[in-house]
Write an enzyme that holds these catalytic residues in place. Sequence first.
Site, PDB file in Angstrom:
ATOM      1  N   GLY A 102     123.946  47.126  11.618  1.00  0.00           N
ATOM      2  CA  GLY A 102     124.975  46.104  11.785  1.00  0.00           C
ATOM      3  C   GLY A 102     124.610  44.748  11.189  1.00  0.00           C
ATOM      4  N   ARG A 129     115.043  48.625  19.413  1.00  0.00           N
ATOM      5  CA  ARG A 129     114.531  49.238  20.651  1.00  0.00           C
ATOM      6  C   ARG A 129     113.990  50.626  20.382  1.00  0.00           C
ATOM      7  NH1 ARG A 129     119.966  49.602  24.353  1.00  0.00           N
ATOM      8  NH2 ARG A 129     121.427  49.934  22.657  1.00  0.00           N
ATOM      9  N   ASP A 187     112.921  46.031  23.038  1.00  0.00           N
ATOM     10  CA  ASP A 187     114.110  46.185  23.883  1.00  0.00           C
ATOM     11  C   ASP A 187     114.241  44.887  24.660  1.00  0.00           C
ATOM     12  OD1 ASP A 187     115.914  46.643  25.959  1.00  0.00           O
ATOM     13  OD2 ASP A 187     115.297  48.720  26.237  1.00  0.00           O
ATOM     14  N   ASN A 241     119.978  38.320  17.980  1.00  0.00           N
ATOM     15  CA  ASN A 241     121.181  39.010  17.492  1.00  0.00           C
ATOM     16  C   ASN A 241     121.582  40.204  18.359  1.00  0.00           C
ATOM     17  OD1 ASN A 241     123.077  40.161  15.241  1.00  0.00           O
ATOM     18  ND2 ASN A 241     121.571  41.788  15.635  1.00  0.00           N
ATOM     19  N   SER A 273     129.849  34.318  19.747  1.00  0.00           N
ATOM     20  CA  SER A 273     131.177  34.765  19.324  1.00  0.00           C
ATOM     21  C   SER A 273     132.218  33.738  19.724  1.00  0.00           C
ATOM     22  CB  SER A 273     131.501  36.103  19.997  1.00  0.00           C
ATOM     23  OG  SER A 273     132.857  36.426  19.777  1.00  0.00           O
ATOM     24  N   TYR A 308     132.614  41.113  27.903  1.00  0.00           N
ATOM     25  CA  TYR A 308     131.903  40.599  26.720  1.00  0.00           C
ATOM     26  C   TYR A 308     132.064  39.082  26.554  1.00  0.00           C
ATOM     27  CZ  TYR A 308     130.793  40.152  21.700  1.00  0.00           C
ATOM     28  OH  TYR A 308     130.265  39.775  20.483  1.00  0.00           O
ATOM     29  N   LYS A 360     129.191  35.754  26.164  1.00  0.00           N
ATOM     30  CA  LYS A 360     128.976  34.846  25.030  1.00  0.00           C
ATOM     31  C   LYS A 360     129.183  33.391  25.463  1.00  0.00           C
ATOM     32  CE  LYS A 360     127.828  37.961  21.966  1.00  0.00           C
ATOM     33  NZ  LYS A 360     126.458  38.059  21.442  1.00  0.00           N
ATOM     34  N   ASP A 398     129.460  49.015  14.799  1.00  0.00           N
ATOM     35  CA  ASP A 398     129.565  49.895  15.971  1.00  0.00           C
ATOM     36  C   ASP A 398     130.098  49.166  17.194  1.00  0.00           C
ATOM     37  OD1 ASP A 398     128.851  52.458  15.235  1.00  0.00           O
ATOM     38  OD2 ASP A 398     126.703  52.032  15.317  1.00  0.00           O
TER      39      ASP A 398
HETATM   40  P1  NAP Z   1     125.929  46.664  16.351  1.00  0.00           P
HETATM   41  O1  NAP Z   1     126.089  47.205  14.984  1.00  0.00           O
HETATM   42  O2  NAP Z   1     126.325  47.507  17.513  1.00  0.00           O
HETATM   43  O3  NAP Z   1     124.420  46.175  16.503  1.00  0.00           O
HETATM   44  C1  NAP Z   1     123.920  45.746  17.736  1.00  0.00           C
HETATM   45  C2  NAP Z   1     122.412  45.766  17.646  1.00  0.00           C
HETATM   46  O4  NAP Z   1     121.881  45.317  18.919  1.00  0.00           O
HETATM   47  C3  NAP Z   1     121.837  47.162  17.410  1.00  0.00           C
HETATM   48  O5  NAP Z   1     120.710  47.074  16.590  1.00  0.00           O
HETATM   49  C4  NAP Z   1     121.444  47.594  18.810  1.00  0.00           C
HETATM   50  O6  NAP Z   1     120.413  48.572  18.843  1.00  0.00           O
HETATM   51  C5  NAP Z   1     120.930  46.274  19.331  1.00  0.00           C
HETATM   52  N1  NAP Z   1     120.729  46.290  20.773  1.00  0.00           N
HETATM   53  C6  NAP Z   1     121.603  46.566  21.742  1.00  0.00           C
HETATM   54  N2  NAP Z   1     120.997  46.520  22.946  1.00  0.00           N
HETATM   55  C7  NAP Z   1     119.695  46.195  22.718  1.00  0.00           C
HETATM   56  C8  NAP Z   1     118.570  45.996  23.524  1.00  0.00           C
HETATM   57  N3  NAP Z   1     118.622  46.125  24.856  1.00  0.00           N
HETATM   58  N4  NAP Z   1     117.395  45.653  22.944  1.00  0.00           N
HETATM   59  C9  NAP Z   1     117.316  45.512  21.599  1.00  0.00           C
HETATM   60  N5  NAP Z   1     118.335  45.719  20.764  1.00  0.00           N
HETATM   61  C10 NAP Z   1     119.521  46.047  21.326  1.00  0.00           C
HETATM   62  O7  NAP Z   1     126.773  45.307  16.548  1.00  0.00           O
HETATM   63  P2  NAP Z   1     126.894  43.985  15.656  1.00  0.00           P
HETATM   64  O8  NAP Z   1     128.336  43.744  15.482  1.00  0.00           O
HETATM   65  O9  NAP Z   1     126.004  44.057  14.480  1.00  0.00           O
HETATM   66  O10 NAP Z   1     126.372  42.893  16.702  1.00  0.00           O
HETATM   67  C11 NAP Z   1     125.321  41.988  16.414  1.00  0.00           C
HETATM   68  C12 NAP Z   1     125.594  40.692  17.171  1.00  0.00           C
HETATM   69  O11 NAP Z   1     126.789  40.073  16.647  1.00  0.00           O
HETATM   70  C13 NAP Z   1     125.868  40.882  18.668  1.00  0.00           C
HETATM   71  O12 NAP Z   1     125.223  39.867  19.410  1.00  0.00           O
HETATM   72  C14 NAP Z   1     127.368  40.729  18.768  1.00  0.00           C
HETATM   73  O13 NAP Z   1     127.781  40.309  20.047  1.00  0.00           O
HETATM   74  C15 NAP Z   1     127.613  39.672  17.705  1.00  0.00           C
HETATM   75  N6  NAP Z   1     128.994  39.604  17.251  1.00  0.00           N
HETATM   76  C16 NAP Z   1     129.574  40.640  16.629  1.00  0.00           C
HETATM   77  C17 NAP Z   1     130.902  40.539  16.213  1.00  0.00           C
HETATM   78  C18 NAP Z   1     131.599  41.679  15.530  1.00  0.00           C
HETATM   79  O14 NAP Z   1     132.815  41.565  15.306  1.00  0.00           O
HETATM   80  N7  NAP Z   1     130.911  42.762  15.182  1.00  0.00           N
HETATM   81  C19 NAP Z   1     131.622  39.341  16.410  1.00  0.00           C
HETATM   82  C20 NAP Z   1     130.988  38.280  17.036  1.00  0.00           C
HETATM   83  C21 NAP Z   1     129.678  38.411  17.446  1.00  0.00           C
HETATM   84  P3  NAP Z   1     120.732  50.169  19.014  1.00  0.00           P
HETATM   85  O15 NAP Z   1     121.001  50.688  17.637  1.00  0.00           O
HETATM   86  O16 NAP Z   1     119.455  50.686  19.608  1.00  0.00           O
HETATM   87  O17 NAP Z   1     121.909  50.297  19.929  1.00  0.00           O
END
Ligand code: NAP
Length: 251
Positions: free
Chosen positions: A15, A36, A58, A85, A151, A174, A178, A210
């Site tokens: 991501g 993790r 983690d 992140n 966010s 969620y 944030k 995801d």
């Molecule tokens: P993503 O593809 O689901 O990636 C999330 C990442 O966080 C994955 O590497 C996941 O690891 C990891 N993670 C989750 N729980 C964890 C834990 N306990 N310890 C360590 N790592 C952990 O989602 P993303 O969209 O890239 O999200 C990244 C950040 O952007 C998040 O903080 C999200 O809230 C923020 N964000 C996203 C959006 C959006 O539209 N996508 C918008 C605003 C903000 P695993 O692979 O092991 O699950």
Amino acid sequence: MQDKPVALVTGANKGIGLQIAKDLAARGFTVLVGSRDFERGEEAAKSVGADARALQLDVTNQASIAAAAERIRSEFGRLDVLVNNAGISHVGKLSGTTLEEMAKAGRASVASLDEVRAVFETNVFGVIAVTQAMLPLLREAPAARIVNVSSAAGSLARKADPANRSPIMFNVVYSPSKTALNAITLAFASELESTGIKVNAGCPGFTATDLNNFQGTRTVEQAAREPVRLALLDANGPTGTFSNEDGPLPW
Ligand code: NAP
């Protein structure tokens, strides 16, 4: 101690985090790819480049956080950039779930309290725990930066605007996590202001990952830009801000 700056990105095995790791590597950092699952971290680190290393982390596990900090201390003696992140929007699989269904499950009247707790454990308490553990290493760097990936969905000012009635903004799982992350950003920024360590919150925008079953409209390349900009702030840059690529966001 190596001259090259060192960055840790949590949740960098996929991501937006993976793209932030790639961009920081391209800007001359040794990048620690927090994951993790160590093996997935190793796979991701290979795609980041030669100077990237997987780091088992983690953010909800204190022993894992302590071991990660210890490894950074023994290998580098300091940390220049921490990007908090890692984040989750829900618990369990999302496959096939639409945005409307996600918003429905997160309504204040019906949301699972266990899910609210789990999301806060990662998005809020995990950030405090990782930042506290890494602070002694950040203090060893000449101009450390902390970036919290937040966010616009956490903006209370936007929610309070009667013109904005999007159900996604009113999710009780969620969005409040944030909002709390933004408050934590200000708490660290305020305490660390005199040290020169800058702490800012950046929103990547609605991105296909995801987290939302790939229903976001932005690419990870676009999403990484604001967190990376905040990681690279110079001495004149701000601290205690909340922004996206277009500029400041209302808290
Ligand atoms: P993503 O593809 O689901 O990636 C999330 C990442 O966080 C994955 O590497 C996941 O690891 C990891 N993670 C989750 N729980 C964890 C834990 N306990 N310890 C360590 N790592 C952990 O989602 P993303 O969209 O890239 O999200 C990244 C950040 O952007 C998040 O903080 C999200 O809230 C923020 N964000 C996203 C959006 C959006 O539209 N996508 C918008 C605003 C903000 P695993 O692979 O092991 O699950």
